[in-house]
Design a protein around this motif. Structure first.
Motif, PDB file in Angstrom:
ATOM      1  N   ALA A   1      -1.341  57.353  15.639  1.00  0.00           N
ATOM      2  CA  ALA A   1      -2.414  57.176  14.658  1.00  0.00           C
ATOM      3  C   ALA A   1      -3.783  57.537  15.226  1.00  0.00           C
ATOM      4  CB  ALA A   1      -2.427  55.733  14.162  1.00  0.00           C
ATOM      5  N   ALA A   2      -3.926  57.525  16.534  1.00  0.00           N
ATOM      6  CA  ALA A   2      -5.226  57.856  17.146  1.00  0.00           C
ATOM      7  C   ALA A   2      -5.469  59.352  17.217  1.00  0.00           C
ATOM      8  CB  ALA A   2      -5.299  57.258  18.549  1.00  0.00           C
ATOM      9  N   ILE A   3      -4.421  60.153  17.123  1.00  0.00           N
ATOM     10  CA  ILE A   3      -4.570  61.601  17.299  1.00  0.00           C
ATOM     11  C   ILE A   3      -5.401  62.258  16.196  1.00  0.00           C
ATOM     12  CG2 ILE A   3      -3.303  63.790  17.445  1.00  0.00           C
ATOM     13  CD1 ILE A   3      -1.062  62.239  18.867  1.00  0.00           C
ATOM     14  N   PRO A   4      -5.162  61.971  14.899  1.00  0.00           N
ATOM     15  CA  PRO A   4      -6.010  62.613  13.863  1.00  0.00           C
ATOM     16  C   PRO A   4      -7.498  62.344  14.013  1.00  0.00           C
ATOM     17  CG  PRO A   4      -4.016  61.726  12.875  1.00  0.00           C
ATOM     18  CD  PRO A   4      -4.039  61.239  14.282  1.00  0.00           C
ATOM     19  N   PRO A   5      -7.948  61.087  14.170  1.00  0.00           N
ATOM     20  CA  PRO A   5      -9.396  60.885  14.332  1.00  0.00           C
ATOM     21  C   PRO A   5      -9.948  61.495  15.620  1.00  0.00           C
ATOM     22  CG  PRO A   5      -8.213  58.804  14.616  1.00  0.00           C
ATOM     23  CD  PRO A   5      -7.242  59.796  14.071  1.00  0.00           C
TER      24      PRO A   5
END
Length: 218
Positions: free
Chosen positions: A92-96
């Motif tokens: 979940a941290a990769i897109p932002p």
């Protein structure tokens, strides 16, 4: 906390930090180079002057650079959830991380491309090269050392961003620093995390400098 207790946590945290950094670096490199090329090519003195496109892309890049990462991270929670199905964890941290880094890297790519000698481009045009050939074989080829150096700076920024993401549920070393170093006052854990991050940044800088030097001496 003993070393035997810390080691599995540190190993997992390091792996998660590397996963976040590597995947976001890959997507950032692709997106940043693309936007950087568009900014240069569509400029009024570019190969394909398109003022509306240039202004729109420039606006997107400027807005992306202006928003602090921690705010962007929280604002993108609905987008992240829609993309990966969750707003917590390494994936979940990769897109932002990617969305935050692309505008930053795009400006660095743009700067590197603008440093290519106009005479080189003019010579390619005189020889009948197409716009695509000039972009690929002249602009990008001549600017590679600067592009790699810019990517090195971006990767180091992403390591710092990943620590912030970890502090609010993204996993990695940032999560460990928050849970053990800050909330439980485990000074030893915090010191080891700081050392790991410093070593990681130093390795990235050394590798980036080495690649940039090799490309500049081709």
């Amino acid at each position: 906390m003993t070393w035997d207790e810390m080691f599995p946590l540190l190993r997992q945290g390091t792996i998660e930090t590397l996963q976040m950094t590597l995947w976001s670096t890959l997507f950032t490199a692709l997106g940043g180079v693309l936007l950087g090329v568009v900014l240069v090519v569509t400029d009024r003195d570019g190969l394909l002057p398109l003022a509306p496109v240039n202004k729109l892309v420039g606006l997107v890049v400027n807005v992306g650079r202006a928003v602090p990462f921690i705010i962007l991270l929280m604002a993108l929670i609905p987008v992240t959830t829609a993309m990966v199905g969750t707003s917590i964890g390494t994936t979940a941290a990769i897109p932002p991380l990617t969305i935050a880094a692309i505008p930053f890297y795009a400006r660095l790519v743009e700067t590197s491309l603008r440093e290519v000698e106009p005479g080189t481009i003019a010579a390619a045009l005189a020889l009948g090269a197409s716009r695509r050939q000039i972009v690929v074989k002249v602009l990008l080829r001549e600017a590679w050392p600067g592009i790699v150096a810019g990517l090195t700076v971006t990767v180091i920024a992403l390591i710092g961003y990943s620590a912030m993401a970890g502090a609010i549920g993204g996993g990695g070393l940032g999560d460990l620093a928050k849970r053990y170093g800050y909330q439980r006052f485990e000074t030893g854990m915090m010191l080891v995390i700081v050392v790991l991050l410093v070593v990681l940044v130093a390795l990235v800088q050394m590798l980036g400098d080495h690649l940039a030097r090799r490309l500049s001496h081709r």
